[in-house]
Design a protein around this motif. Sequence first.
Motif, PDB file in Angstrom:
ATOM      1  N   CYS A   6      29.010  51.344  40.106  1.00 36.40           N
ATOM      2  CA  CYS A   6      30.464  51.222  40.109  1.00 36.40           C
ATOM      3  C   CYS A   6      31.040  51.079  38.705  1.00 36.40           C
ATOM      4  O   CYS A   6      32.243  51.006  38.549  1.00 36.40           O
ATOM      5  N   SER A   7      30.205  51.023  37.689  1.00 36.64           N
ATOM      6  CA  SER A   7      30.678  50.733  36.345  1.00 36.64           C
ATOM      7  C   SER A   7      31.618  51.794  35.786  1.00 36.64           C
ATOM      8  O   SER A   7      32.365  51.523  34.863  1.00 36.64           O
ATOM      9  N   THR A   8      31.612  53.007  36.338  1.00 34.83           N
ATOM     10  CA  THR A   8      32.508  54.042  35.850  1.00 34.83           C
ATOM     11  C   THR A   8      33.802  54.098  36.637  1.00 34.83           C
ATOM     12  O   THR A   8      34.677  54.885  36.317  1.00 34.83           O
ATOM     13  N   ARG A   9      33.936  53.257  37.646  1.00 34.42           N
ATOM     14  CA  ARG A   9      35.148  53.237  38.467  1.00 34.42           C
ATOM     15  C   ARG A   9      36.278  52.536  37.744  1.00 34.42           C
ATOM     16  O   ARG A   9      36.091  51.864  36.748  1.00 34.42           O
ATOM     17  N   ASN A  10      37.459  52.672  38.273  1.00 30.14           N
ATOM     18  CA  ASN A  10      38.645  52.012  37.768  1.00 30.14           C
ATOM     19  C   ASN A  10      38.401  50.498  37.733  1.00 30.14           C
ATOM     20  O   ASN A  10      38.017  49.909  38.746  1.00 30.14           O
ATOM     21  N   PRO A  11      38.633  49.846  36.593  1.00 25.87           N
ATOM     22  CA  PRO A  11      38.384  48.399  36.504  1.00 25.87           C
ATOM     23  C   PRO A  11      39.186  47.596  37.537  1.00 25.87           C
ATOM     24  O   PRO A  11      38.691  46.616  38.085  1.00 25.87           O
ATOM     25  N   ARG A  12      40.406  47.997  37.815  1.00 23.05           N
ATOM     26  CA  ARG A  12      41.221  47.276  38.798  1.00 23.05           C
ATOM     27  C   ARG A  12      40.581  47.378  40.191  1.00 23.05           C
ATOM     28  O   ARG A  12      40.573  46.422  40.943  1.00 23.05           O
ATOM     29  N   GLN A  13      40.039  48.538  40.498  1.00 20.57           N
ATOM     30  CA  GLN A  13      39.382  48.714  41.791  1.00 20.57           C
ATOM     31  C   GLN A  13      38.136  47.845  41.884  1.00 20.57           C
ATOM     32  O   GLN A  13      37.824  47.307  42.939  1.00 20.57           O
ATOM     33  N   GLN A  14      37.422  47.683  40.790  1.00 23.43           N
ATOM     34  CA  GLN A  14      36.235  46.822  40.782  1.00 23.43           C
ATOM     35  C   GLN A  14      36.630  45.368  41.060  1.00 23.43           C
ATOM     36  O   GLN A  14      35.927  44.658  41.772  1.00 23.43           O
ATOM     37  N   ILE A  15      37.758  44.930  40.509  1.00 20.64           N
ATOM     38  CA  ILE A  15      38.245  43.567  40.770  1.00 20.64           C
ATOM     39  C   ILE A  15      38.563  43.417  42.250  1.00 20.64           C
ATOM     40  O   ILE A  15      38.174  42.429  42.887  1.00 20.64           O
ATOM     41  N   LEU A  16      39.252  44.383  42.817  1.00 22.02           N
ATOM     42  CA  LEU A  16      39.607  44.330  44.236  1.00 22.02           C
ATOM     43  C   LEU A  16      38.369  44.356  45.124  1.00 22.02           C
ATOM     44  O   LEU A  16      38.294  43.632  46.120  1.00 22.02           O
ATOM     45  N   ASP A  17      37.393  45.179  44.764  1.00 20.06           N
ATOM     46  CA  ASP A  17      36.143  45.238  45.527  1.00 20.06           C
ATOM     47  C   ASP A  17      35.413  43.894  45.501  1.00 20.06           C
ATOM     48  O   ASP A  17      34.920  43.424  46.520  1.00 20.06           O
ATOM     49  N   ALA A  18      35.355  43.291  44.321  1.00 20.41           N
ATOM     50  CA  ALA A  18      34.688  41.991  44.191  1.00 20.41           C
ATOM     51  C   ALA A  18      35.423  40.922  44.986  1.00 20.41           C
ATOM     52  O   ALA A  18      34.799  40.114  45.686  1.00 20.41           O
ATOM     53  N   ALA A  19      36.738  40.921  44.920  1.00 19.13           N
ATOM     54  CA  ALA A  19      37.535  39.931  45.658  1.00 19.13           C
ATOM     55  C   ALA A  19      37.372  40.120  47.160  1.00 19.13           C
ATOM     56  O   ALA A  19      37.206  39.150  47.907  1.00 19.13           O
ATOM     57  N   GLN A  20      37.391  41.363  47.606  1.00 17.94           N
ATOM     58  CA  GLN A  20      37.230  41.629  49.037  1.00 17.94           C
ATOM     59  C   GLN A  20      35.840  41.213  49.509  1.00 17.94           C
ATOM     60  O   GLN A  20      35.699  40.598  50.569  1.00 17.94           O
ATOM     61  N   TRP A  21      34.822  41.542  48.740  1.00 17.03           N
ATOM     62  CA  TRP A  21      33.463  41.157  49.111  1.00 17.03           C
ATOM     63  C   TRP A  21      33.358  39.635  49.223  1.00 17.03           C
ATOM     64  O   TRP A  21      32.813  39.111  50.186  1.00 17.03           O
ATOM     65  N   LEU A  22      33.908  38.939  48.237  1.00 18.01           N
ATOM     66  CA  LEU A  22      33.831  37.476  48.226  1.00 18.01           C
ATOM     67  C   LEU A  22      34.606  36.881  49.398  1.00 18.01           C
ATOM     68  O   LEU A  22      34.137  35.954  50.059  1.00 18.01           O
ATOM     69  N   ALA A  23      35.778  37.432  49.697  1.00 18.04           N
ATOM     70  CA  ALA A  23      36.592  36.915  50.801  1.00 18.04           C
ATOM     71  C   ALA A  23      35.948  37.166  52.155  1.00 18.04           C
ATOM     72  O   ALA A  23      36.183  36.411  53.097  1.00 18.04           O
ATOM     73  N   GLU A  24      35.137  38.210  52.268  1.00 19.81           N
ATOM     74  CA  GLU A  24      34.515  38.549  53.550  1.00 19.81           C
ATOM     75  C   GLU A  24      33.234  37.779  53.838  1.00 19.81           C
ATOM     76  O   GLU A  24      32.667  37.934  54.918  1.00 19.81           O
ATOM     77  N   GLN A  25      32.784  36.957  52.920  1.00 15.66           N
ATOM     78  CA  GLN A  25      31.585  36.164  53.170  1.00 15.66           C
ATOM     79  C   GLN A  25      31.891  35.170  54.289  1.00 15.66           C
ATOM     80  O   GLN A  25      32.992  34.627  54.352  1.00 15.66           O
ATOM     81  N   PRO A  26      30.950  34.931  55.192  1.00 16.84           N
ATOM     82  CA  PRO A  26      31.205  34.076  56.357  1.00 16.84           C
ATOM     83  C   PRO A  26      31.704  32.679  55.989  1.00 16.84           C
ATOM     84  O   PRO A  26      32.594  32.149  56.641  1.00 16.84           O
ATOM     85  N   THR A  27      31.141  32.107  54.989  1.00 16.97           N
ATOM     86  CA  THR A  27      31.628  30.824  54.486  1.00 16.97           C
ATOM     87  C   THR A  27      31.940  31.028  53.011  1.00 16.97           C
ATOM     88  O   THR A  27      31.358  31.884  52.361  1.00 16.97           O
ATOM     89  N   ALA A  28      32.855  30.268  52.512  1.00 18.05           N
ATOM     90  CA  ALA A  28      33.238  30.411  51.108  1.00 18.05           C
ATOM     91  C   ALA A  28      32.058  29.988  50.228  1.00 18.05           C
ATOM     92  O   ALA A  28      31.791  28.799  50.070  1.00 18.05           O
ATOM     93  N   PRO A  29      31.330  30.945  49.696  1.00 15.73           N
ATOM     94  CA  PRO A  29      30.173  30.589  48.875  1.00 15.73           C
ATOM     95  C   PRO A  29      30.612  30.031  47.527  1.00 15.73           C
ATOM     96  O   PRO A  29      31.718  30.307  47.064  1.00 15.73           O
ATOM     97  N   LYS A  30      29.767  29.250  46.951  1.00 15.44           N
ATOM     98  CA  LYS A  30      30.068  28.690  45.636  1.00 15.44           C
ATOM     99  C   LYS A  30      29.549  29.662  44.584  1.00 15.44           C
ATOM    100  O   LYS A  30      28.531  29.427  43.952  1.00 15.44           O
ATOM    101  N   ILE A  31      30.268  30.762  44.455  1.00 15.11           N
ATOM    102  CA  ILE A  31      29.894  31.794  43.497  1.00 15.11           C
ATOM    103  C   ILE A  31      30.773  31.650  42.274  1.00 15.11           C
ATOM    104  O   ILE A  31      31.992  31.564  42.380  1.00 15.11           O
TER     105      ILE A  31
END
Length: 65
Positions: A6-31
């Motif tokens: 994903c390193s060649t993707r739009n940086p803003r999209q990478q932020i959104l992808d990371a936020a979505q992945w983190l929000a979809e975790q079953p419990t709020a992980p301490k990441i």
Amino acid sequence: MPFRECSTRNPRQQILDAAQWLAEQPTAPKISPDDLKDRFVLTSADASEAVLLARRYRICRRAFG
């Protein structure tokens, strides 16, 4: 497993992808932003923004379903 391809993707999209992945975790992980930096190839500022955005996603999902 890091998403290095994903390193060649739009940086803003990478932020959104990371936020979505983190929000979809079953419990709020301490990441930390450093963990997201490594997993999604983000800068420190971008990783911190993703953590804040994931918190907002969780709140909205709880409030609005």
